[in-house]
Every structure is written in structure tokens, then in C-alpha cells.
Design an enzyme around this catalytic site. Structure first.
Site, short mmCIF file in Angstrom:
data_model
loop_
_atom_site.label_atom_id
_atom_site.label_comp_id
_atom_site.label_asym_id
_atom_site.label_seq_id
_atom_site.Cartn_x
_atom_site.Cartn_y
_atom_site.Cartn_z
N ASP A 183 -1.48 1.34 -12.84
CA ASP A 183 -0.02 1.30 -12.71
C ASP A 183 0.35 1.77 -11.30
OD1 ASP A 183 2.68 1.59 -12.74
OD2 ASP A 183 2.77 2.80 -14.56
N LYS B 109 9.29 -0.77 -7.90
CA LYS B 109 9.80 0.02 -6.79
C LYS B 109 9.70 -0.69 -5.43
CE LYS B 109 9.75 4.14 -9.52
NZ LYS B 109 8.85 4.74 -10.47
N TYR C 72 3.45 8.69 -16.33
CA TYR C 72 4.62 7.95 -16.84
C TYR C 72 4.43 6.47 -16.56
CZ TYR C 72 9.49 6.41 -17.36
OH TYR C 72 10.64 5.75 -17.73
C1 LIG Z 1 8.89 4.37 -12.03
C2 LIG Z 1 7.65 4.10 -12.74
C3 LIG Z 1 7.61 3.22 -13.84
C4 LIG Z 1 8.85 2.61 -14.45
O1 LIG Z 1 9.51 1.76 -13.59
P1 LIG Z 1 11.06 1.43 -13.86
O2 LIG Z 1 11.40 0.44 -12.81
O3 LIG Z 1 11.78 2.73 -13.75
O4 LIG Z 1 11.15 0.87 -15.23
C5 LIG Z 1 6.38 2.92 -14.39
N1 LIG Z 1 5.24 3.46 -13.89
C6 LIG Z 1 5.26 4.30 -12.85
C7 LIG Z 1 3.96 4.83 -12.33
C8 LIG Z 1 6.45 4.66 -12.24
O5 LIG Z 1 6.46 5.53 -11.23
#
Ligand SMILES: *Cc1c(COP(=O)(O)O)cnc(C)c1O
Length: 432
Positions: A238, A266, A144
Site C-alpha cells: 500500500d 495521494k 492504515y
Molecule cells: C491515506 C491512506 C489510505 C486511504 O486513502 P484515502 O484517499 O484517504 O481513502 C490508504 N492507505 C494508506 C497507506 C494511506 O496513507
């Protein structure tokens, strides 16, 4: 367990909020029942509006790595708040956080702050396209990367939980440049590279966390780095979930690779909306105002969010909790496996640093396909037993649990008791 107030708020919330939530992962849809409304939190605990106390293993899906209401962080936020909330002009906090982040990630000379992980990733993709002049990207099934159009393909937890393959409202044109490969399968990447010539980037979660926790094999991740380099394809790592989670810096360093572009979110905001993307100068100089790739944000680098991020990272650096996380995660793994054995429940446990989760399956989980062999109805039973016994888990089989520095021995004892009750319930329900 009393949930009257949550039920009342949920019913009220349905009127003007969509499903009474602002993010579908909070909706408890896959585990049944109604979402619990939270009143407050402190340390390792979170409290709902009916005054139930839980050990918090959600931690807002990662950011609250220091537990809730860390004194230093709270004071830093209060201090920043008194100076004003946003100015539409630069502040020193942005420089300070950029310095901390760039020092922690060897692959980053420069960083741009944004407001979410989604925004960080979509900007990183635009940057990769600008830098390479190519349009296609490869992503892995089950990873994701936020909810931008191009990335809502085979996108892990939120969607896996709701059993929908993509999203309505995403035009075919928006995803036609998104190619899919399989996690831990280098051949599937090679196949796409052979077939398509104009690939800008491969994007990956270094430790997958959005189909449950899945580690890449060392051979796979290293070959991925070599392969992308050979073909002048950028590797976007990511680290929105993994950044500052398993070391002070990125999982990429632990895996022995270096990203061309790194995405953060995060933990970097410590609970405020902060995302970031960064790379070496050569790449970052493409970004406006230095270059012609446009990306902007009214509230980007917000002073209060920066203060919260700085204080969180300083505390993390000082506490250096990573060895302890490893030990705690190992203890939780043992708790889960022991209970599964006693109650004869098929279970796999995957973990990395402070990320851990069980899969209710016999099969070793190494990619999206094997993750999906999990029995989600067993998870549902387990989830509610954990809630009833005071442990707050993400309401999905396909989400990682997170550890905070505040988790203590007493919490672990409670977790153990809850897990045993959870496995017993799973065992009983599957015998019916
Ligand atoms: C949570 C997450 C996102 C998206 O971040 P948001 O702040 O919810 O938009 C993208 N990549 C990874 C790996 C994530 O865990």
C-alpha cells in the site's frame, strides 16, 4: 493568536456537518481546541480564515508535494476544465497517467484508476482474493489502509488518536478474514501462515506512516517477500502515502522488494481525488472487463484529476527533489533532537525521505506498541505551540509530517524557532 473566524465557522459547521468536518483526522479532537478553517494556500504556506500564516507540513496529508498552486499544475487543471468535467467515456489523459505510473513501478504492467486510497485498497484485496481463490488477509497492527470494513482493524492514526480499537458498524463477519500481525516481526506473520491455510494476501505500508513514521528493518521486509512467495500469498504494498514520496516510484524499490499488487493515492492525483491499483498482466487481467473481478467507478479516471496527476508527476520527475528531501528531513531531525536535548524532553525522531515525525517517548519506535508509548499530552502542548508559531502540523501524534519542494531556508529557520518554543512548553508543562 486570533481564531475568531475559525470558531465562527466551526460553530456554524456543527449544524449540518458531522463535527464540522468531512474527515475525523481534521477534527483536532486529540489535541483539543477547535479545527482551523483554511482560506487559501500558496507554495510552502497555508492561510486560515483569520489570516494566520503557517508553514504547511500537512500538505493535505501528502498530495501537495510540490507545495500549493504550482503554476504548471494549475495551468494544466485550468486547461482541462475548459474541455468539460466528466464524460463517462475514456480520455487520453488516462492513458498518459497510466504510462507514467507503470514506468515508475516495475511491478505494474497495468493499472486501474479509482477515486481514493480506500477504494484502491479494497479493490486490490478483492483482486487478490479473485486471483488466489483464498479469503483471508493479513494486515499489520497500526497500518492504515482506508476505511473499508475488512481493514478497520488495528488501523493506526485516526483510530489510535481517538482511542477506539475498531469501528462500530463493522460486522464481525466483515473482519473475520482479517488476521493481524506485528510490524517488524516476521515470526508473527509466520504464526498466522502456519495457522491459516487460505490466505490470499498480506497487505503492508512499506514505510508505515499512519502510526507515525516507522521503517521496516531490511531483514523483515525481505523475509516478508520471500515468505509470501513461498506460500503463494500475494503481497499487496500500500503505497498510497509513500508513492512518489521518497523516489519517483515506490518505497518498495528502495526497500529492494517488488509487490504483487501496488496501491496508490495521494501524490498520484496531485490534490485531486485519485487512487490506483496495479500489478503484472497476469493479475490485472482478472479485472473486469478483461476478467471476472468486478470493480467500477462513475468518476474514475476523471479528466481533470488525470490532468492534475500528470502535471504533478511530470514536475516531480523534472525537479527530482528526493536528495534534497533527505537533506531537509535530516535538518528537521537535528532541529527536533537538539531542542529536545536542551529542554530535556524524551524524544525519538523517525523519518524516511520526505516523511518525518517526532514521538514523545524514550523508547525506540519500531511498531504500533512502541509508538503508543508516546506521551500524547506532550504532543498536544507541542502541537499548539507550533500552531501559535506559524507551523501547521497534523493534529495527531500518530501522523507523519510531509515536506514539499517549496520548503525553503527561511521556513526552516521559522520551524527551528517554533520547535524550540514547543519543546520549552513541553518541558514546562511536564514539570508542573
Ligand atoms: C491515506 C491512506 C489510505 C486511504 O486513502 P484515502 O484517499 O484517504 O481513502 C490508504 N492507505 C494508506 C497507506 C494511506 O496513507
Amino acid at each position: 493568536m486570533k481564531i475568531e473566524k475559525s470558531l465562527e465557522y466551526y460553530t456554524k459547521g456543527l449544524k449540518h456537518l458531522v463535527g464540522a468536518v468531512n474527515s475525523p483526522v481534521r477534527a483536532f479532537k486529540s489535541v483539543g481546541g477547535i479545527p482551523i478553517f483554511i482560506k487559501k494556500a500558496k507554495g510552502s504556506k497555508i492561510y486560515d480564515v483569520d489570516d494566520n500564516e503557517y508553514i504547511d507540513l500537512v500538505l493535505s496529508y501528502g498530495p501537495m508535494i510540490l507545495g500549493h498552486r504550482n503554476k504548471k499544475v494549475e495551468n494544466a487543471v485550468k486547461k482541462a476544465l475548459k474541455k468539460g468535467t466528466t464524460f463517462g467515456a475514456s480520455t487520453k489523459g488516462e492513458i498518459d497517467l497510466a504510462e507514467i505510473v507503470c514506468k515508475a513501478f516495475p511491478g505494474m504492467d497495468k493499472v486501474r484508476f479509482v477515486n481514493s486510497g480506500t477504494e484502491a485498497v479494497l479493490s486490490a484485496i478483492r483482486l487478490a482474493r479473485a486471483f488466489t481463490g483464498n479469503n483471508k488477509i493479513i494486515k499489520f497492527a497500526g497500518c492504515y489502509h482506508g476505511h473499508s470494513d475488512a481493514l478497520l482493524v488495528a488501523a493506526g492514526s485516526g483510530l489510535a488518536t481517538l482511542s477506539i480499537p475498531g469501528s462500530k458498524g463493522v460486522p464481525d463477519e466483515a473482519v473475520k478474514n482479517t488476521l493481524i500481525a506485528d510490524f517488524n516481526n516476521i515470526e508473527s506473520v509466520k504464526k498466522q501462515i502456519t495457522k491459516h491455510k487460505d490466505i490470499a494476501a498480506v497487505i503492508i505500508e512499506p514505510i508505515a506512516g499512519n502510526m507515525g513514521v516507522i521503517q521496516p528493518s531490511s531483514a523483515f521486509i525481505k523475509e516478508l517477500r520471500t515468505l509470501t512467495k513461498e506460500h503463494n500469498i500475494l503481497l499487496i504494498v500500500d503505497e498510497v502515502m509513500t508513492g512518489f514520496r521518497s523516489k519517483f516510484g515506490g518505497a518498495q524499490e528502495l526497500l529492494g522488494i517488488e509487490a504483487d499488487i501496488t496501491c496508490l493515492g495521494k501524490v498520484v492525483g496531485g490534490g485531486f481525488p485519485v487512487g490506483a491499483y496495479g500489478a503484472k498482466n497476469e493479475i490485472m487481467e482478472m479485472v473486469s472487463p478483461l476478467g471476472d473481478m468486478y470493480q467500477a467507478g462513475t468518476l474514475s479516471g476523471n479528466p481533470i484529476a488525470m490532468a492534475c496527476g500528470i502535471a504533478t508527476l511530470k514536475e516531480l520527475k523534472k525537479k527530482d527533489p528526493y536528495k534534497k528531501f533527505e537533506k531537509t528531513a535530516e535538518e528537521i531531525e537535528t532541529i527536533l533532537l537538539d531542542a529536545a536535548k536542551i529542554y530535556k524532553v524524551d524524544l525519538q525522531v523517525n523519518r524516511f525521505g520526505s516523511m518525518i515525525n517526532p514521538f514523545f517517548t524514550k523508547e525506540k519506535v519500531i511498531d504500533f506498541k512502541t509508538a503508543q508509548t508516546s506521551d500524547t499530552s506532550k504532543f498536544k502542548t507541542f502541537f499548539w505551540k507550533m500552531i501559535e508559531n506559524g507551523v501547521f502540523l497534523p493534529p495527531s501524534q500518530f501522523e507523519s509530517w510531509f515536506l514539499s519542494t517549496k520548503l525553503n531556508e527561511e521556513d526552516l529557520t521559522k520551524i527551528k524557532k517554533a520547535v524550540e518554543k514547543g519543546m520549552k512548553a513541553v518541558s514546562n508543562s511536564s514539570r508542573k
